[in-house]
Design an enzyme around this catalytic site. Structure first.
Site, PDB file in Angstrom:
ATOM      1  N   ILE A  40     -64.137  35.996  29.604  1.00 29.70           N
ATOM      2  CA  ILE A  40     -64.778  35.202  29.599  1.00 29.70           C
ATOM      3  C   ILE A  40     -64.383  34.198  29.286  1.00 29.70           C
ATOM      4  O   ILE A  40     -62.603  33.339  29.433  1.00 29.70           O
ATOM      5  CB  ILE A  40     -64.511  35.168  27.831  1.00 29.70           C
ATOM      6  CG1 ILE A  40     -65.501  36.452  27.779  1.00 29.70           C
ATOM      7  CG2 ILE A  40     -65.284  34.028  27.108  1.00 29.70           C
ATOM      8  CD1 ILE A  40     -65.267  36.614  25.699  1.00 29.70           C
ATOM      9  N   PHE A  41     -64.946  32.688  30.295  1.00 32.17           N
ATOM     10  CA  PHE A  41     -63.989  31.653  30.619  1.00 32.17           C
ATOM     11  C   PHE A  41     -64.750  30.255  29.697  1.00 32.17           C
ATOM     12  O   PHE A  41     -66.024  30.524  28.967  1.00 32.17           O
ATOM     13  CB  PHE A  41     -64.940  31.150  32.032  1.00 32.17           C
ATOM     14  CG  PHE A  41     -64.626  30.013  32.396  1.00 32.17           C
ATOM     15  CD1 PHE A  41     -63.531  29.506  32.962  1.00 32.17           C
ATOM     16  CD2 PHE A  41     -65.739  28.885  32.970  1.00 32.17           C
ATOM     17  CE1 PHE A  41     -62.928  28.719  33.244  1.00 32.17           C
ATOM     18  CE2 PHE A  41     -64.799  27.437  32.724  1.00 32.17           C
ATOM     19  CZ  PHE A  41     -64.083  27.336  33.270  1.00 32.17           C
ATOM     20  N   GLY A  42     -64.011  29.166  29.451  1.00 31.95           N
ATOM     21  CA  GLY A  42     -64.080  28.585  28.256  1.00 31.95           C
ATOM     22  C   GLY A  42     -63.475  27.056  29.204  1.00 31.95           C
ATOM     23  O   GLY A  42     -62.548  27.615  29.817  1.00 31.95           O
ATOM     24  N   GLY A  44     -64.415  23.834  27.326  1.00 27.15           N
ATOM     25  CA  GLY A  44     -64.092  23.071  25.898  1.00 27.15           C
ATOM     26  C   GLY A  44     -63.130  22.988  24.885  1.00 27.15           C
ATOM     27  O   GLY A  44     -62.041  24.055  25.468  1.00 27.15           O
ATOM     28  N   SER A  45     -63.565  23.467  23.879  1.00 30.03           N
ATOM     29  CA  SER A  45     -62.227  23.582  23.169  1.00 30.03           C
ATOM     30  C   SER A  45     -61.519  25.214  23.111  1.00 30.03           C
ATOM     31  O   SER A  45     -61.071  24.917  22.286  1.00 30.03           O
ATOM     32  CB  SER A  45     -63.196  23.398  21.509  1.00 30.03           C
ATOM     33  OG  SER A  45     -64.006  24.231  21.578  1.00 30.03           O
ATOM     34  N   GLU A 108     -71.160  29.807  19.808  1.00 31.45           N
ATOM     35  CA  GLU A 108     -71.760  29.312  20.964  1.00 31.45           C
ATOM     36  C   GLU A 108     -73.025  28.921  21.299  1.00 31.45           C
ATOM     37  O   GLU A 108     -74.156  27.922  21.551  1.00 31.45           O
ATOM     38  CB  GLU A 108     -71.126  29.222  22.416  1.00 31.45           C
ATOM     39  CG  GLU A 108     -69.355  29.651  22.166  1.00 31.45           C
ATOM     40  CD  GLU A 108     -68.956  28.057  22.250  1.00 31.45           C
ATOM     41  OE1 GLU A 108     -69.604  27.196  22.666  1.00 31.45           O
ATOM     42  OE2 GLU A 108     -68.041  28.291  22.577  1.00 31.45           O
TER      43      GLU A 108
END
Length: 225
Positions: A40-42, A44-45, A108
């Site tokens: 899972i790519f994030g 932002g926070s 999200e």
């Protein structure tokens, strides 16, 4: 409202954050064999506060997207282009998969209005061979909270007055800028750092104004006559 980077666009209401698109990832996970790990790519926070258990994490980037503070968010606090967005990819396995997808779907998709998408994640490590397929949450212009482009100064001004149950939007911006500065020093993010610079230039003016008001309130008024 806060701005998250897409978190891509903003209007003068919510503050900015980023997101993805796709059909329900939770449903897909429940109906499939989850023996293989999920990444899972994030951007932002999620880079500093994932909020779910994971097995490992890698710093890297995805191509074809640019991080933009054009997404509004009234609860918490990239759009496609020929560019790349740096962030963190988390590896989840076994029971972590369903738990993380359920959590992120609420955080999200439901609360943020983001879509899900599968993208190729390129790890930062020099010995990395093939890109990793990863899930990412992105905001699109069709998102109800999509605010659209704005000047860095206007975005900074909105960030300063925006906060929610997850904290102040200023923290979101500064933590993201720190992540890029310390973990991805070779990468350029002019949009992000321009907003940070604009925000820092505004803050002293606000502090000065507040101090002036406090001083005025504490000065005893002379009685007439």
């Amino acid at each position: 409202m806060k701005r998250d980077p897409q978190r891509p666009e903003e209007r003068p209401e919510p503050p900015p954050r980023p997101l993805l698109s796709s059909s329900s990832p939770s449903a897909q996970a429940e109906g499939a064999e989850l023996a293989a790990p999920l990444w899972i790519f994030g951007y932002g926070s999620l880079v500093w506060r994932p909020g779910f258990e994971f097995t490992s994490r890698k710093v890297g980037f995805i191509r074809g997207y640019s991080r933009r503070f054009w997404q509004g968010d009234t609860f918490h606090r990239g759009s496609e282009k020929t560019a790349c967005t740096w962030g963190v990819a988390y590896e989840v396995r076994g029971e972590q998969i369903a738990a993380s997808l359920e959590y992120l779907n609420m955080r999200e998709a439901v609360l943020g209005g983001y879509d899900t998408k599968l993208v190729k994640f390129h790890p930062q490590e020099k010995d990395a061979e093939e890109p990793i397929l990863a899930l990412v949450y992105i905001a699109t212009p069709q998102n109800p909270s999509y605010l659209g482009p704005a000047s860095e100064e206007d975005i900074a001004a909105q960030i300063i007055v925006s906060s929610g149950c997850a904290g102040h939007n200023i923290e979101y911006l500064l933590r993201l800028a720190d992540f890029m500065r310390y973990f991805c020093p070779q990468a350029e993010d002019k949009h992000l750092f321009s907003i940070e610079e604009a925000l820092i230039s505004i803050l002293p003016c606000l502090y000065y104004t507040e101090e002036s008001l406090e001083e005025s309130a504490s000065v005893p008024q002379k009685s007439k006559g």
